[in-house]
Design an enzyme around this catalytic site. Structure first.
Site, short mmCIF file in Angstrom:
data_model
loop_
_atom_site.label_atom_id
_atom_site.label_comp_id
_atom_site.label_asym_id
_atom_site.label_seq_id
_atom_site.Cartn_x
_atom_site.Cartn_y
_atom_site.Cartn_z
N CYS A 116 -0.64 -21.35 -34.94
CA CYS A 116 -0.87 -22.14 -33.73
C CYS A 116 -1.93 -21.41 -32.82
O CYS A 116 -2.05 -21.90 -31.59
CB CYS A 116 0.53 -22.17 -33.11
SG CYS A 116 1.71 -23.13 -34.38
N HIS A 242 0.39 -22.99 -25.74
CA HIS A 242 0.61 -23.84 -26.94
C HIS A 242 1.87 -24.60 -26.62
O HIS A 242 2.66 -24.10 -26.30
CB HIS A 242 0.83 -22.49 -27.98
CG HIS A 242 1.59 -23.01 -29.38
ND1 HIS A 242 1.19 -24.30 -30.01
CD2 HIS A 242 2.50 -22.73 -30.12
CE1 HIS A 242 1.84 -24.53 -31.01
NE2 HIS A 242 2.75 -23.80 -31.27
N ASN A 272 4.54 -30.43 -31.88
CA ASN A 272 4.13 -29.14 -32.33
C ASN A 272 2.87 -29.44 -33.14
O ASN A 272 3.21 -29.65 -34.53
CB ASN A 272 5.06 -28.08 -32.68
CG ASN A 272 4.28 -26.79 -32.87
OD1 ASN A 272 3.05 -26.60 -33.20
ND2 ASN A 272 5.22 -25.65 -33.10
#
Length: 328
Positions: A116, A242, A272
């Site tokens: 990520c 993020h 996500n």
């Protein structure tokens, strides 16, 4: 802490693009097939829906083409393609090779896997390439996590999704301003066991441990980038974190002293998306006119590894006014 050599060439974002699959899964859809509910998911993650489907190459081509079009450049002018992904379509070759071909680029292309944190890793690498003489770099963050998600595991299935975001970065001059003021990359391999997927397997996650570490490493990375940049949190116009979990974003912003209204959040409808997470949020912020020349923007993320990455940008006057029809 790394320092910038004198007279370093810098880069600004001149085009952006985002892409998500057409198929949307709501929390109510998931509640029909597993022991969960819309309210439970929203309370713990902030996510309402997510998009799933497509391929890493396909989504990358879509977002990359939009970024190139918005930058108003010939694809053959791009000097390098950096694709951040943890879900390549094949083990060999790198997915960036197919993306390069489909976009009509004539340059080197490579994948990076920092989970990520990957897009910010790619952004820092792009600045390094510009400092060494490159003029135009295409940076893409794409992940298709639905392929490695166990849709019977409510601890992970409610979180992960697919998407892509891309930016064109071009060498800047004094007239357009813009600058990478500070950056920080990190990894703690001793914590990789808390979030991983074996080859051919599904994502395994110790959610409590990831949450506990995520806030700390995001804040630490952000503070190091700000220290290098010589700026404080109250000077930031926008933070692009993020998009993992709204509670992580809220906790990190609180520790940094940044009000939530200055944070770009899209996870409520994206979930996500790993490497795509930050460029999806950045693209939405650009669309909403939340960034202007001279603004200080902090990008910060964490990911499996466990990795962390952040960058402080002085936003440049690089975005053209024209926006192509059919943007996403």
């Amino acid at each position: 802490m790394p320092s910038f050599p004198a007279n370093t060439r810098n880069a600004i974002i001149t085009g952006w693009g985002t892409a998500q699959p057409a198929k949307v899964l709501t929390n109510h859809d998931l509640a029909e097939v597993m022991d969960t509910s819309h309210d439970w998911i929203v309370e713990r993650t902030g996510i309402h829906r997510r998009a799933v489907g497509g391929t890493t190459v396909g989504l990358s081509v879509e977002s990359g083409r939009l970024a190139i079009d918005r930058a108003g450049i010939d694809p053959r002018e791009i000097d390098a393609l950096v694709l951040a992904t943890t879900t390549p379509d094949r083990c060999v070759p790198a997915s960036s090779a197919a993306v390069q071909h489909e976009l009509g680029l004539r340059c080197g292309a490579f994948d990076i896997n920092a989970a990520c944190s990957g897009f910010v890793y790619g952004l820092v690498i792009a600045h390094g390439l510009v400092a060494m003489g490159a003029n135009k770099i295409l940076v893409i963050g794409t992940d298709t996590l639905a392929r490695i998600t166990d849709w019977n595991d409510r601890n992970t299935a409610v979180l992960f999704a697919d998407g892509s975001g891309a930016v064109v970065m071009e060498v800047t001059d004094d007239a357009r301003g813009g600058q990478l003021l500070g950056w920080h990359l990190d990894a703690d391999g001793s914590a990789e066991r808390f979030l991983y997927a074996d080859i051919g397997g599904y994502i395994q996650m110790d959610g409590k441990e990831v949450f506990r570490r995520a806030v700390r490493i995001m804040v630490d990375s952000a503070e190091q980038s700000m220290a290098q940049a010589g700026v404080t949190a109250d000077q930031l116009s926008l933070i692009v974190p993020h998009q993992a979990n709204i509670r992580i974003i809220e906790a990190a912003c609180q520790r940094l002293g940044v009000p939530m209204e200055r944070a770009a959040t899209v996870l409520q409808h994206t979930g996500n998306t790993s490497s795509a997470s930050i460029p999806l949020a950045l693209g939405a912020a650009i669309e909403d006119h939340r960034v202007n020349p001279g603004d200080l923007v902090l990008l910060v993320g964490f990911g499996a590894g466990m990795t962390a990455a952040s960058a402080v940008l002085r936003w440049g006057d690089g975005l053209p006014h024209h926006r192509p029809e059919g943007r996403r």
